[in-house]
Design a protein around this motif. Structure first.
Motif, PDB file in Angstrom:
ATOM      1  N   PHE A  14       0.873  -1.176   0.000  1.00 34.07           N
ATOM      2  CA  PHE A  14       0.000   0.000   0.000  1.00 34.07           C
ATOM      3  C   PHE A  14       0.910   1.225   0.000  1.00 34.07           C
ATOM      4  O   PHE A  14       1.883   1.264   0.734  1.00 34.07           O
ATOM      5  CB  PHE A  14      -0.876  -0.006   1.270  1.00 34.07           C
ATOM      6  N   GLU A  15       0.565   2.228  -0.795  1.00 31.64           N
ATOM      7  CA  GLU A  15       1.475   3.369  -0.961  1.00 31.64           C
ATOM      8  C   GLU A  15       1.561   4.224   0.309  1.00 31.64           C
ATOM      9  O   GLU A  15       0.548   4.558   0.924  1.00 31.64           O
ATOM     10  CB  GLU A  15       1.033   4.232  -2.133  1.00 31.64           C
ATOM     11  N   PHE A  16       2.787   4.584   0.647  1.00 30.49           N
ATOM     12  CA  PHE A  16       3.043   5.452   1.800  1.00 30.49           C
ATOM     13  C   PHE A  16       2.333   6.788   1.593  1.00 30.49           C
ATOM     14  O   PHE A  16       2.491   7.434   0.560  1.00 30.49           O
ATOM     15  CB  PHE A  16       4.551   5.670   1.921  1.00 30.49           C
ATOM     16  N   PRO A  17       1.546   7.252   2.580  1.00 22.71           N
ATOM     17  CA  PRO A  17       0.684   8.409   2.332  1.00 22.71           C
ATOM     18  C   PRO A  17       1.226   9.760   2.792  1.00 22.71           C
ATOM     19  O   PRO A  17       0.589  10.786   2.543  1.00 22.71           O
ATOM     20  CB  PRO A  17      -0.560   8.054   3.149  1.00 22.71           C
ATOM     21  N   TYR A  18       2.367   9.777   3.479  1.00 23.80           N
ATOM     22  CA  TYR A  18       2.794  11.021   4.122  1.00 23.80           C
ATOM     23  C   TYR A  18       3.957  11.674   3.383  1.00 23.80           C
ATOM     24  O   TYR A  18       4.630  11.043   2.571  1.00 23.80           O
ATOM     25  CB  TYR A  18       3.142  10.754   5.583  1.00 23.80           C
ATOM     26  N   ALA A  19       4.218  12.948   3.688  1.00 28.15           N
ATOM     27  CA  ALA A  19       5.213  13.724   2.953  1.00 28.15           C
ATOM     28  C   ALA A  19       6.640  13.355   3.306  1.00 28.15           C
ATOM     29  O   ALA A  19       7.541  13.494   2.478  1.00 28.15           O
ATOM     30  CB  ALA A  19       4.986  15.222   3.210  1.00 28.15           C
TER      31      ALA A  19
ATOM     32  N   HIS B  34       5.801  -0.047  10.650  1.00 33.65           N
ATOM     33  CA  HIS B  34       4.627   0.284  11.466  1.00 33.65           C
ATOM     34  C   HIS B  34       3.751   1.357  10.828  1.00 33.65           C
ATOM     35  O   HIS B  34       2.610   1.549  11.265  1.00 33.65           O
ATOM     36  CB  HIS B  34       5.069   0.744  12.850  1.00 33.65           C
ATOM     37  N   ASN B  35       4.244   2.055   9.811  1.00 30.72           N
ATOM     38  CA  ASN B  35       3.364   2.987   9.126  1.00 30.72           C
ATOM     39  C   ASN B  35       2.191   2.249   8.485  1.00 30.72           C
ATOM     40  O   ASN B  35       1.131   2.841   8.271  1.00 30.72           O
ATOM     41  CB  ASN B  35       4.134   3.789   8.079  1.00 30.72           C
ATOM     42  N   TRP B  36       2.374   0.980   8.174  1.00 34.18           N
ATOM     43  CA  TRP B  36       1.278   0.178   7.617  1.00 34.18           C
ATOM     44  C   TRP B  36       0.453  -0.455   8.727  1.00 34.18           C
ATOM     45  O   TRP B  36      -0.774  -0.508   8.626  1.00 34.18           O
ATOM     46  CB  TRP B  36       1.868  -0.859   6.658  1.00 34.18           C
ATOM     47  N   PHE B  37       1.089  -0.922   9.750  1.00 40.51           N
ATOM     48  CA  PHE B  37       0.406  -1.496  10.919  1.00 40.51           C
ATOM     49  C   PHE B  37       1.025  -0.887  12.169  1.00 40.51           C
ATOM     50  O   PHE B  37       2.169  -1.222  12.483  1.00 40.51           O
ATOM     51  CB  PHE B  37       0.570  -3.022  10.960  1.00 40.51           C
ATOM     52  N   PRO B  38       0.391   0.014  12.877  1.00 44.33           N
ATOM     53  CA  PRO B  38      -1.045   0.335  12.861  1.00 44.33           C
ATOM     54  C   PRO B  38      -1.351   1.755  12.395  1.00 44.33           C
ATOM     55  O   PRO B  38      -2.440   2.257  12.704  1.00 44.33           O
ATOM     56  CB  PRO B  38      -1.379   0.223  14.333  1.00 44.33           C
ATOM     57  N   MET B  39      -0.417   2.454  11.708  1.00 47.09           N
ATOM     58  CA  MET B  39      -0.700   3.832  11.338  1.00 47.09           C
ATOM     59  C   MET B  39      -1.736   3.927  10.223  1.00 47.09           C
ATOM     60  O   MET B  39      -2.612   4.781  10.251  1.00 47.09           O
ATOM     61  CB  MET B  39       0.592   4.545  10.917  1.00 47.09           C
ATOM     62  N   ILE B  40      -1.629   3.046   9.221  1.00 40.85           N
ATOM     63  CA  ILE B  40      -2.620   3.021   8.148  1.00 40.85           C
ATOM     64  C   ILE B  40      -3.779   2.109   8.517  1.00 40.85           C
ATOM     65  O   ILE B  40      -4.949   2.506   8.452  1.00 40.85           O
ATOM     66  CB  ILE B  40      -1.969   2.597   6.818  1.00 40.85           C
TER      67      ILE B  40
ATOM     68  N   PHE C 160       2.087  -8.420  12.480  1.00 40.63           N
ATOM     69  CA  PHE C 160       1.934  -8.172  11.048  1.00 40.63           C
ATOM     70  C   PHE C 160       3.144  -7.437  10.508  1.00 40.63           C
ATOM     71  O   PHE C 160       3.602  -7.697   9.388  1.00 40.63           O
ATOM     72  CB  PHE C 160       0.671  -7.348  10.788  1.00 40.63           C
ATOM     73  N   ASN C 161       3.653  -6.487  11.281  1.00 38.41           N
ATOM     74  CA  ASN C 161       4.816  -5.720  10.848  1.00 38.41           C
ATOM     75  C   ASN C 161       6.063  -6.602  10.780  1.00 38.41           C
ATOM     76  O   ASN C 161       6.843  -6.525   9.826  1.00 38.41           O
ATOM     77  CB  ASN C 161       5.039  -4.545  11.808  1.00 38.41           C
TER      78      ASN C 161
END
Length: 639
Positions: free
Chosen positions: A357-362, A401-407, A422-423
């Motif tokens: 999943f694409e990273f969403p932050y700057a 962790h940006n994918w689990f649980p940040m996203i 999961f991470n």
């Protein structure tokens, strides 16, 4: 063990394994969550937007600020109050976290001379509602009351207050301050009061902040300003909104160069740390750094006058770009250490963006601090002492962790395995890919953990993190759930079916709040497989896998392999058969053979002579007996 029954190798037994194959959870769809593992027609979650202004006093080591939280109640019921998380109150002598920490201490030690000072609190429903100043603080929670209830299904409210506290040195390995040769590094997390989650599962989630349990937060937009001494560099979650105001013209040129460079670019080199004429647009007083991030559940930042600063461009699958950056002191400099941090950060973010999943932050920022490893949206704190494979591992893990649980916003305080496990699983593939396997993962070496799997003191994955024995936490939150996903992908479903389901789970629950059942149901529905026998056995309780091969015997011109299930968790059985001509063949015996008993006769149809049969030839399964997985039997001698 002998062959089953009499001549003909009858499969009939009187045993039943229905308890292992039956449903262990309620699959009934609700209005809010469907049986297919998707949000239901009536799914809702509340929203919290924050405007924060804070000032760092580097002489008193205090943070003071003002917060305004704009809250949207999308739930179907009115809310007379909201609960706020007050994590800095963990750092007091009488906090529950302090009083539940063993006398000898543990990883989650914390200072005890801190805690919030709150003033000027005001709460109001809507724009024209009456104001209230009624609140109650209990440990790490604050209950804020309104003069009237927040209306259901879209009602809004505002809570504002001033806050101040002493910044801890020992911040439970999550935040704090570190003194280095050139100054202090402030690693600021859990730094502002934030609203607790109100959901359709628990109502208000108000577990206290004790230590091992992490966070469960609502999503929203953050606009925050950090005022610091003029010679500090500040990095934070999200996008720096005023670079031209806080960076000198030379630094601005380097900043823009880094945003367009695939190679790491120094913004502040080791020799330039105290060169204020180069780095600062002003030479005295205080300066304010302004950051913004959308659709996030939290923000963190770091400030120091002792930073080396470097950065590079991240390339994302959509064609967008982001900025990988690292800040660290001289003590962490070197190509065997933090000088490669930005390289690691860029590779990690690009891998997960491409695969899942694409990273969403700057920005993706790695901060060297006196913290083993801790993650926040778009920003990590990792140990300033880390080097080589250790620095790669912690950087990759915290960015994962940006994918689990940040996203995918699971409840870390209850279900640590849904983010840590999961991470750890996705870290396995990232590590194997990075730089052609420079730091390969060992997650697939599942049998190295057999001593834990057979230890009487082991606990189940479903044990709450704050309840579990800390000696078990690494296994039940990180390794065992990660191994479970590895087994599911590499042994049970195969990569294609697993990846389809796992990507769908991430996309479906991005910026939402899934439960364990949502995950189980979604994986089953997309993969097209009833996996209750696996999910129940692996994620609940302390049962083990023990698939055996009793013998292989000629039968009616072919061969029969007598298989046994001596463990609590059934498994399909992958056989690798070797013939006298040196050729090999693999056959998968489905898990359903264990539905009616724990012994099964499998026919190997061949006109060749079988010389060897091995179960699980790639040794993916953490099978607790290694002496019964091959024929002829291999004798393992203790060294």
């Amino acid at each position: 063990m002998s062959l089953v029954a009499f001549d003909g190798f009858s499969q009939e037994t009187r045993e039943t394994n229905q308890s292992k194959f039956g449903e262990f959870r309620d699959r009934t769809s609700s209005y809010y969550r469907s049986a297919s593992g998707k949000p239901g027609e009536g799914y809702w979650q509340n929203k919290a937007d924050y405007v924060i202004e804070a000032t760092l006093d580097d002489e008193a080591h205090r943070l003071s600020g003002t917060i305004t939280m704009n809250y949207t109640n999308n739930s179907p019921e009115e809310l007379e109050f909201v609960w706020m998380q007050m994590e800095q109150n963990r750092f007091t002598e009488e906090s529950r976290g302090t009083l539940t920490t063993p006398i000898q201490g543990n990883r989650y030690n914390g200072d005890v001379d801190g805690g919030y000072e709150i003033s000027n609190l005001t709460s109001k429903v809507g724009k024209k509602g009456d104001s209230s100043s009624e609140y109650l603080i209990d440990d790490t929670r604050m209950q804020v009351w309104f003069a009237e209830p927040i209306p259901a299904r879209g009602g809004t409210a505002t809570v504002s207050m001033d806050f101040s506290y002493k910044i801890p040195t020992d911040g439970m390995d999550r935040m704090g301050k570190l003194e280095v040769q050139d100054g202090y590094i402030y690693a600021m997390a859990q730094w502002y009061p934030k609203v607790a989650v109100f959901d359709d599962v628990e109502g208000w989630n108000v577990e206290p902040y004790l230590g091992a349990g992490e966070f469960y937060l609502e999503y929203g937009n953050f606009d925050y300003k950090i005022t610091v001494p003029y010679d500090h560099i500040v990095v934070g979650s999200g996008k720096l909104m005023n670079p031209k105001e806080v960076l000198s013209s030379e630094l601005m040129d380097r900043y823009e160069k880094a945003m367009n460079s695939k190679e790491t670019v120094y913004l502040i080199s080791p020799d330039e740390i105290k060169n204020h004429e180069l780095t600062r647009p002003k030479q005295e007083g205080m300066i304010t750094w302004h950051f913004s991030i959308e659709n996030s559940r939290d923000v963190a930042f770091s400030s120091s006058d002792a930073f080396i600063w470097d950065a590079a461009r991240i390339n994302l699958p959509s064609g967008k770009t982001a900025l990988a950056q690292s800040v660290y002191p001289k003590e962490s400099d070197g190509q065997d250490a933090w000088s490669r941090s930005t390289e690691y950060s860029k590779a990690s973010i690009e891998h997960y963006s491409e695969k899942w999943f694409e990273f969403p932050y700057a920005t993706a920022t790695n901060v060297a601090a006196d913290i083993g490893g801790m993650e926040y949206p778009g920003l990590n704190f990792c140990s300033y002492r880390s080097k080589g494979s250790g620095l790669w591992g912690v950087t990759d893990h915290e960015f994962g962790h940006n994918w689990f649980p940040m996203i995918v916003g699971s409840n870390e305080r209850r279900y640590a395995w849904m983010d840590e496990g999961f991470n750890t699983f996705i870290n396995h593939y990232s590590s194997n890919e990075f730089n052609n396997g420079e730091y390969p993962s060992s997650l697939n070496e599942t049998r190295r953990y057999l001593n834990w799997f057979t230890n009487e003191g082991r606990e189940g994955i479903d044990t709450y993190p704050d309840v579990s024995n800390l000696s078990n936490l690494g296994m039940i939150a990180y390794n065992k759930p990660a191994m479970g996903l590895l087994v599911l992908r590499e042994y049970i479903l195969g990569p294609e079916r697993f990846d389809n389901a796992f990507k769908s789970y991430i996309n479906t629950w991005a910026y939402k709040h899934p439960t364990p059942d949502d995950f189980f149901n979604h994986m089953e529905n997309v993969a097209g497989e009833n996996l209750s026998w696996f999910f129940q056995g692996w994620f609940y309780g302390t049962g083990n896998i023990d698939i055996g091969l009793a013998t292989v015997a000629p039968y009616a011109g072919n061969y029969v392999a007598v298989l046994t299930n001596e463990g609590e968790i059934p498994m399909p059985v992958l056989l690798e058969i070797t013939y006298d001509d040196g050729s090999t063949e693999r056959q998968m015996v489905p898990v359903e053979v264990w539905q009616r008993g724990n012994t099964w006769n499998h026919m190997i149809r061949t006109d060749k002579t079988v010389t060897k049969v091995v179960i699980d030839p790639d040794k993916i399964l953490p099978d607790i007996q290694i002496g019964n997985d091959s024929w002829p039997t291999v004798i393992y001698e203790k060294k």
